[in-house]
Design a protein around this motif. Structure first.
Motif, mmCIF file in Angstrom:
data_model
loop_
_atom_site.group_PDB
_atom_site.id
_atom_site.type_symbol
_atom_site.label_atom_id
_atom_site.label_comp_id
_atom_site.label_asym_id
_atom_site.label_seq_id
_atom_site.Cartn_x
_atom_site.Cartn_y
_atom_site.Cartn_z
ATOM 1 N N ARG A 254 18.012 -1.233 1.727
ATOM 2 C CA ARG A 254 17.053 -0.478 2.547
ATOM 3 C C ARG A 254 17.751 0.638 3.317
ATOM 4 O O ARG A 254 17.268 1.760 3.372
ATOM 5 C CB ARG A 254 16.359 -1.406 3.551
ATOM 6 N N ARG A 255 18.891 0.293 3.892
ATOM 7 C CA ARG A 255 19.618 1.308 4.674
ATOM 8 C C ARG A 255 20.189 2.384 3.779
ATOM 9 O O ARG A 255 20.123 3.577 4.093
ATOM 10 C CB ARG A 255 20.714 0.646 5.514
ATOM 11 N N LEU A 256 20.687 1.971 2.655
ATOM 12 C CA LEU A 256 21.238 2.940 1.718
ATOM 13 C C LEU A 256 20.118 3.836 1.180
ATOM 14 O O LEU A 256 20.282 5.070 1.078
ATOM 15 C CB LEU A 256 21.940 2.181 0.581
ATOM 16 N N GLY A 257 18.975 3.216 0.883
ATOM 17 C CA GLY A 257 17.818 3.989 0.398
ATOM 18 C C GLY A 257 17.399 5.043 1.402
ATOM 19 O O GLY A 257 17.083 6.188 1.035
ATOM 20 N N ALA B 74 17.158 10.706 3.047
ATOM 21 C CA ALA B 74 17.465 11.747 4.031
ATOM 22 C C ALA B 74 18.458 12.771 3.478
ATOM 23 O O ALA B 74 18.850 13.710 4.178
ATOM 24 C CB ALA B 74 18.032 11.091 5.297
ATOM 25 N N GLY B 75 18.906 12.560 2.245
ATOM 26 C CA GLY B 75 19.819 13.510 1.617
ATOM 27 C C GLY B 75 21.262 13.365 2.062
ATOM 28 O O GLY B 75 22.098 14.229 1.800
ATOM 29 N N ARG B 76 21.587 12.244 2.729
ATOM 30 C CA ARG B 76 22.966 12.078 3.203
ATOM 31 C C ARG B 76 23.856 11.361 2.191
ATOM 32 O O ARG B 76 25.067 11.382 2.314
ATOM 33 C CB ARG B 76 22.964 11.313 4.533
ATOM 34 N N VAL B 77 23.261 10.696 1.211
ATOM 35 C CA VAL B 77 24.050 10.010 0.177
ATOM 36 C C VAL B 77 23.525 10.429 -1.189
ATOM 37 O O VAL B 77 22.315 10.452 -1.409
ATOM 38 C CB VAL B 77 23.948 8.470 0.330
ATOM 39 N N PRO C 258 23.053 9.513 -5.008
ATOM 40 C CA PRO C 258 23.070 8.285 -5.818
ATOM 41 C C PRO C 258 24.246 8.220 -6.777
ATOM 42 O O PRO C 258 24.840 7.145 -6.963
ATOM 43 C CB PRO C 258 21.752 8.344 -6.587
ATOM 44 N N GLU C 259 24.629 9.349 -7.369
ATOM 45 C CA GLU C 259 25.736 9.338 -8.354
ATOM 46 C C GLU C 259 27.046 8.954 -7.689
ATOM 47 O O GLU C 259 27.991 8.536 -8.366
ATOM 48 C CB GLU C 259 25.946 10.723 -8.995
ATOM 49 N N LYS C 260 27.133 9.111 -6.391
ATOM 50 C CA LYS C 260 28.410 8.829 -5.719
ATOM 51 C C LYS C 260 28.508 7.384 -5.234
ATOM 52 O O LYS C 260 29.530 6.976 -4.679
ATOM 53 C CB LYS C 260 28.600 9.787 -4.543
ATOM 54 N N ILE C 261 27.418 6.614 -5.405
ATOM 55 C CA ILE C 261 27.459 5.222 -4.941
ATOM 56 C C ILE C 261 28.394 4.417 -5.840
ATOM 57 O O ILE C 261 28.279 4.460 -7.059
ATOM 58 C CB ILE C 261 26.047 4.593 -4.968
ATOM 59 N N ASP C 262 29.329 3.709 -5.220
ATOM 60 C CA ASP C 262 30.189 2.799 -5.980
ATOM 61 C C ASP C 262 30.282 1.469 -5.224
ATOM 62 O O ASP C 262 29.550 1.256 -4.255
ATOM 63 C CB ASP C 262 31.569 3.422 -6.222
ATOM 64 N N GLU C 263 31.146 0.597 -5.665
ATOM 65 C CA GLU C 263 31.231 -0.730 -5.036
ATOM 66 C C GLU C 263 31.636 -0.634 -3.567
ATOM 67 O O GLU C 263 31.187 -1.428 -2.740
ATOM 68 C CB GLU C 263 32.210 -1.612 -5.817
#
Ligand code: IPE
Ligand code: IPE
Ligand code: MG
Length: 252
Positions: free
Chosen positions: A160-163, A168-171, A173-178
């Motif tokens: 939820r927080r990551l979503g 908000a454009g701060r993360v 998706p392609e950069k998400i890793d473990e």
């Protein structure tokens, strides 16, 4: 505890390789009810004895130099229990926190909570917040109390927080890793448990540290949590030190 300083305990402690102690030990404090039932006592007496066992475990881990201890005290599923038992557990938590606070602080214990403590009754929330605040600068050992904790719930909360960050454009998706996901868990910044102890003869995780336990060494024991003392911990640590951790690779 009666075994403290016994020759048998000292011998076993002497066999420990201090360089190879687990950094993070996790315990599922299970078997309190059975401990009480076997003695013809109410279940609450078992929870009380379980709290004593935790106090000893915190002290002993601190003495040995273990840096993180995570103890599963109340799961998101434990709300299913009779109201009276839940109330007793919450009352015991408040009592434990206030009674132990002084000594934990003096010992250098930093107490933290993982889970959703915001859903606990107000007095439990307050006792927890007071203990966390009072011990926040201590660094001898970090003790995470898993309270109203569920591994799946933890992942839901993280997503939820990551979503929200993505929205908000701060993360990106392609950069998400473990590492990104780890940083959104309740245990952000804490190394994964090296050793997980499950007492009371059960062979399951019961929704504990699902993400974090990917390469944790498991130790199952029939000993009920209130009986789990220093000797059992040293035996568990020696067993841990006999194992070879390969992480999917080959023998070192
Ligand atoms: C663990 O002991 C304490 C909590 C889950 C809060 P239990 O109460 O589960 O003990 P058993 O499994 O009934 O013996
Ligand atoms: C796990 O014990 C949770 C805690 C010790 C806090 P449970 O007694 O709730 O686990 P199950 O229901 O036997 O899996
Ligand atoms: Mg149980």
């Amino acid at each position: 505890m009666h075994e403290k300083g016994s020759p048998e305990l000292n011998t076993l402690v002497g066999k420990l390789d201090r360089e190879r102690l687990p950094v993070h030990v996790a315990v599922i404090m299970d078997g309190n009810g059975r401990w009480a039932e076997r003695r013809g006592l109410p279940r609450a007496a078992g929870h009380r004895a379980g709290a004593e066992a935790l106090r000893e475990m915190v002290r002993f881990c601190a003495e040995l130099g273990i840096k993180y201890l995570t103890a599963y005290a109340f799961s998101t599923e434990n709300w299913k229990r009779p109201r009276a038992e839940v109330d007793q557990l919450m009352a015991l938590l408040v009592e434990y926190l206030y009674r132990e606070l002084e000594e934990m602080d003096r010992q250098g214990v930093c107490l933290r909570a993982i889970g959703r403590p915001d859903e606990l009754p107000p007095d439990a929330r307050k006792a927890l917040a007071d203990a966390v605040e009072r011990t926040r600068d201590n660094s001898l050992i970090i003790v995470n109390l898993a309270l109203n904790y569920g591994g799946r719930r933890e992942i839901v909360d993280a997503m939820r927080r990551l979503g929200a960050e993505i929205k908000a454009g701060r993360v990106e998706p392609e950069k998400i890793d473990e590492h990104t996901i780890q940083a959104y868990l309740y245990t952000a910044g804490i190394p994964d448990p090296d050793l997980l102890i499950r007492p009371a003869g059960e062979h399951r995780l019961s929704n504990f540290l699902l993400w974090q336990a990917a390469y944790t060494e498991f130790l199952m024991t029939p000993v009920l949590w209130p009986d789990f003392g220093r000797l059992h911990l040293v035996q568990a640590l020696l067993e841990y030190q006999r194992r070879e951790r390969r992480y999917g690779g080959l023998k070192a």
